[in-house]
Scaffold this motif. Structure first.
Motif, PDB file in Angstrom:
ATOM      1  N   SER A 160      52.034 -41.419 -38.734  1.00  0.00           N
ATOM      2  CA  SER A 160      53.451 -41.586 -38.382  1.00  0.00           C
ATOM      3  C   SER A 160      53.880 -40.595 -37.306  1.00  0.00           C
ATOM      4  O   SER A 160      54.630 -40.952 -36.392  1.00  0.00           O
ATOM      5  N   GLN A 161      53.398 -39.351 -37.390  1.00  0.00           N
ATOM      6  CA  GLN A 161      53.759 -38.379 -36.354  1.00  0.00           C
ATOM      7  C   GLN A 161      53.173 -38.778 -35.010  1.00  0.00           C
ATOM      8  O   GLN A 161      53.822 -38.623 -33.976  1.00  0.00           O
ATOM      9  N   TRP A 162      51.932 -39.284 -35.007  1.00  0.00           N
ATOM     10  CA  TRP A 162      51.344 -39.720 -33.739  1.00  0.00           C
ATOM     11  C   TRP A 162      52.143 -40.880 -33.146  1.00  0.00           C
ATOM     12  O   TRP A 162      52.432 -40.896 -31.953  1.00  0.00           O
ATOM     13  N   GLU A 163      52.507 -41.857 -33.955  1.00  0.00           N
ATOM     14  CA  GLU A 163      53.247 -43.003 -33.429  1.00  0.00           C
ATOM     15  C   GLU A 163      54.586 -42.575 -32.836  1.00  0.00           C
ATOM     16  O   GLU A 163      54.987 -43.076 -31.780  1.00  0.00           O
ATOM     17  N   ASN A 164      55.262 -41.637 -33.479  1.00  0.00           N
ATOM     18  CA  ASN A 164      56.523 -41.123 -32.928  1.00  0.00           C
ATOM     19  C   ASN A 164      56.292 -40.404 -31.606  1.00  0.00           C
ATOM     20  O   ASN A 164      57.026 -40.599 -30.634  1.00  0.00           O
ATOM     21  N   ARG A 165      55.276 -39.528 -31.563  1.00  0.00           N
ATOM     22  CA  ARG A 165      54.980 -38.775 -30.344  1.00  0.00           C
ATOM     23  C   ARG A 165      54.541 -39.713 -29.229  1.00  0.00           C
ATOM     24  O   ARG A 165      54.960 -39.583 -28.084  1.00  0.00           O
ATOM     25  N   ARG A 166      53.695 -40.702 -29.558  1.00  0.00           N
ATOM     26  CA  ARG A 166      53.242 -41.672 -28.554  1.00  0.00           C
ATOM     27  C   ARG A 166      54.429 -42.378 -27.930  1.00  0.00           C
ATOM     28  O   ARG A 166      54.500 -42.527 -26.700  1.00  0.00           O
ATOM     29  N   ASP A 167      55.390 -42.799 -28.755  1.00  0.00           N
ATOM     30  CA  ASP A 167      56.563 -43.486 -28.222  1.00  0.00           C
ATOM     31  C   ASP A 167      57.372 -42.571 -27.308  1.00  0.00           C
ATOM     32  O   ASP A 167      57.869 -43.003 -26.259  1.00  0.00           O
ATOM     33  N   GLU A 168      57.494 -41.295 -27.683  1.00  0.00           N
ATOM     34  CA  GLU A 168      58.184 -40.329 -26.814  1.00  0.00           C
ATOM     35  C   GLU A 168      57.450 -40.184 -25.485  1.00  0.00           C
ATOM     36  O   GLU A 168      58.069 -40.152 -24.424  1.00  0.00           O
ATOM     37  N   TYR A 169      56.121 -40.088 -25.544  1.00  0.00           N
ATOM     38  CA  TYR A 169      55.324 -39.973 -24.320  1.00  0.00           C
ATOM     39  C   TYR A 169      55.501 -41.202 -23.440  1.00  0.00           C
ATOM     40  O   TYR A 169      55.618 -41.077 -22.221  1.00  0.00           O
ATOM     41  N   LEU A 170      55.509 -42.385 -24.044  1.00  0.00           N
ATOM     42  CA  LEU A 170      55.671 -43.605 -23.264  1.00  0.00           C
ATOM     43  C   LEU A 170      57.034 -43.650 -22.581  1.00  0.00           C
ATOM     44  O   LEU A 170      57.144 -44.104 -21.447  1.00  0.00           O
ATOM     45  N   ASP A 171      58.053 -43.165 -23.255  1.00  0.00           N
ATOM     46  CA  ASP A 171      59.374 -43.087 -22.631  1.00  0.00           C
ATOM     47  C   ASP A 171      59.351 -42.149 -21.432  1.00  0.00           C
ATOM     48  O   ASP A 171      59.977 -42.414 -20.407  1.00  0.00           O
ATOM     49  N   MET A 172      58.616 -41.041 -21.544  1.00  0.00           N
ATOM     50  CA  MET A 172      58.525 -40.075 -20.439  1.00  0.00           C
ATOM     51  C   MET A 172      57.779 -40.653 -19.245  1.00  0.00           C
ATOM     52  O   MET A 172      58.149 -40.402 -18.107  1.00  0.00           O
ATOM     53  N   VAL A 173      56.739 -41.433 -19.504  1.00  0.00           N
ATOM     54  CA  VAL A 173      55.941 -42.017 -18.421  1.00  0.00           C
ATOM     55  C   VAL A 173      56.786 -42.961 -17.588  1.00  0.00           C
ATOM     56  O   VAL A 173      56.592 -43.095 -16.392  1.00  0.00           O
ATOM     57  N   SER A 174      57.751 -43.602 -18.214  1.00  0.00           N
ATOM     58  CA  SER A 174      58.593 -44.532 -17.467  1.00  0.00           C
ATOM     59  C   SER A 174      59.604 -43.809 -16.569  1.00  0.00           C
ATOM     60  O   SER A 174      60.388 -44.442 -15.887  1.00  0.00           O
ATOM     61  N   GLN A 175      59.578 -42.489 -16.573  1.00  0.00           N
ATOM     62  CA  GLN A 175      60.454 -41.694 -15.720  1.00  0.00           C
ATOM     63  C   GLN A 175      59.588 -40.946 -14.694  1.00  0.00           C
ATOM     64  O   GLN A 175      59.221 -39.796 -14.905  1.00  0.00           O
ATOM     65  N   PRO A 176      59.227 -41.603 -13.590  1.00  0.00           N
ATOM     66  CA  PRO A 176      58.270 -41.035 -12.645  1.00  0.00           C
ATOM     67  C   PRO A 176      58.661 -39.663 -12.095  1.00  0.00           C
ATOM     68  O   PRO A 176      57.795 -38.880 -11.729  1.00  0.00           O
ATOM     69  N   GLU A 177      59.933 -39.345 -12.046  1.00  0.00           N
ATOM     70  CA  GLU A 177      60.334 -38.047 -11.501  1.00  0.00           C
ATOM     71  C   GLU A 177      59.847 -36.895 -12.375  1.00  0.00           C
ATOM     72  O   GLU A 177      59.770 -35.758 -11.918  1.00  0.00           O
ATOM     73  N   GLN A 178      59.481 -37.170 -13.631  1.00  0.00           N
ATOM     74  CA  GLN A 178      58.993 -36.122 -14.522  1.00  0.00           C
ATOM     75  C   GLN A 178      57.476 -35.957 -14.465  1.00  0.00           C
ATOM     76  O   GLN A 178      56.938 -35.015 -15.017  1.00  0.00           O
ATOM     77  N   LEU A 179      56.796 -36.862 -13.791  1.00  0.00           N
ATOM     78  CA  LEU A 179      55.342 -36.784 -13.705  1.00  0.00           C
ATOM     79  C   LEU A 179      54.913 -35.759 -12.654  1.00  0.00           C
ATOM     80  O   LEU A 179      55.513 -35.682 -11.577  1.00  0.00           O
ATOM     81  N   PRO A 180      53.863 -34.999 -12.936  1.00  0.00           N
ATOM     82  CA  PRO A 180      53.321 -34.118 -11.895  1.00  0.00           C
ATOM     83  C   PRO A 180      52.873 -34.959 -10.696  1.00  0.00           C
ATOM     84  O   PRO A 180      52.463 -36.115 -10.855  1.00  0.00           O
ATOM     85  N   GLU A 181      52.949 -34.376  -9.546  1.00  0.00           N
ATOM     86  CA  GLU A 181      52.607 -35.086  -8.314  1.00  0.00           C
ATOM     87  C   GLU A 181      51.192 -35.672  -8.380  1.00  0.00           C
ATOM     88  O   GLU A 181      50.953 -36.786  -7.906  1.00  0.00           O
ATOM     89  N   GLU A 182      50.246 -34.952  -8.984  1.00  0.00           N
ATOM     90  CA  GLU A 182      48.862 -35.428  -9.082  1.00  0.00           C
ATOM     91  C   GLU A 182      48.776 -36.731  -9.870  1.00  0.00           C
ATOM     92  O   GLU A 182      47.948 -37.605  -9.553  1.00  0.00           O
ATOM     93  N   LEU A 183      49.627 -36.905 -10.859  1.00  0.00           N
ATOM     94  CA  LEU A 183      49.605 -38.137 -11.655  1.00  0.00           C
ATOM     95  C   LEU A 183      50.329 -39.270 -10.960  1.00  0.00           C
ATOM     96  O   LEU A 183      50.003 -40.446 -11.161  1.00  0.00           O
ATOM     97  N   GLN A 184      51.304 -38.964 -10.119  1.00  0.00           N
ATOM     98  CA  GLN A 184      52.040 -40.003  -9.428  1.00  0.00           C
ATOM     99  C   GLN A 184      51.150 -40.768  -8.465  1.00  0.00           C
ATOM    100  O   GLN A 184      51.359 -41.954  -8.220  1.00  0.00           O
ATOM    101  N   SER A 185      50.113 -40.126  -7.955  1.00  0.00           N
ATOM    102  CA  SER A 185      49.231 -40.796  -7.005  1.00  0.00           C
ATOM    103  C   SER A 185      47.999 -41.402  -7.680  1.00  0.00           C
ATOM    104  O   SER A 185      47.189 -42.050  -7.031  1.00  0.00           O
ATOM    105  N   LEU A 186      47.871 -41.230  -9.002  1.00  0.00           N
ATOM    106  CA  LEU A 186      46.718 -41.764  -9.722  1.00  0.00           C
ATOM    107  C   LEU A 186      46.864 -43.263  -9.884  1.00  0.00           C
ATOM    108  O   LEU A 186      47.890 -43.756 -10.332  1.00  0.00           O
TER     109      LEU A 186
END
Length: 151
Positions: free
Chosen positions: A123-149
């Motif tokens: 349950s903790q992983w599923e909650n954290r995974r969902d939080e991470y997925l929400d963050m990925v949808s916000q490209p301005e928060q991604l490090p520059e190295e990941l934006q070009s991946l």
């Protein structure tokens, strides 16, 4: 070396079966000897082949013990480090303090992270995974190295 996500169950004694696909690798790499410790940033456990852990422990021990942050890391990681060994059924027994730290109950998730494994409450992983997925949808928060991946 370790990748993928596996839903696994802990038994009443706190044992979990390591997925078959990892057992042979662990036998070759480290004689089926592992070290589990806490993750200082998340409520999960980190599980290393003993040879990988020894490299990390040497680096942690080399940190200046008069630095309060370094000392905190030394106490938490080395202090909680526990030697584990696969039994004949391919299981490891997790001590109660580690299970409590990660809130591990029956349903858990074992996740490959290259040279180590992470063990999460499902349950903790599923909650954290969902939080991470929400963050990925916000490209301005991604490090520059990941934006070009490109995936």
């Amino acid at each position: 070396m370790f990748r993928g996500l596996h839903t696994i169950n802990l038994d009443a004694k706190g044992r979990l079966a390591i997925p078959t696909k990892y057992r042979e690798t662990l036998a070759e790499l480290c004689g089926a000897r592992l070290v589990a410790t806490i993750d200082t940033e998340e409520r999960c456990l980190l599980i290393y082949p003993v040879n990988e852990w020894e490299l990390i422990q040497a680096k942690i021990e080399a940190l200046p013990s008069f630095n309060p942050v370094a000392r905190r890391i030394q106490r938490l990681l080395i202090g909680h480090a526990t030697d584990l060994e696969l039994d004949s059924a391919g299981r490891i027994l997790l001590p109660q303090p580690l299970r409590e730290y990660a809130s591990l109950e029956k349903e858990s998730v074992l996740m490959g992270q290259g040279k180590k494994l992470e063990l999460w409450s499902k349950s903790q992983w599923e909650n954290r995974r969902d939080e991470y997925l929400d963050m990925v949808s916000q490209p301005e928060q991604l490090p520059e190295e990941l934006q070009s991946l490109s995936l």
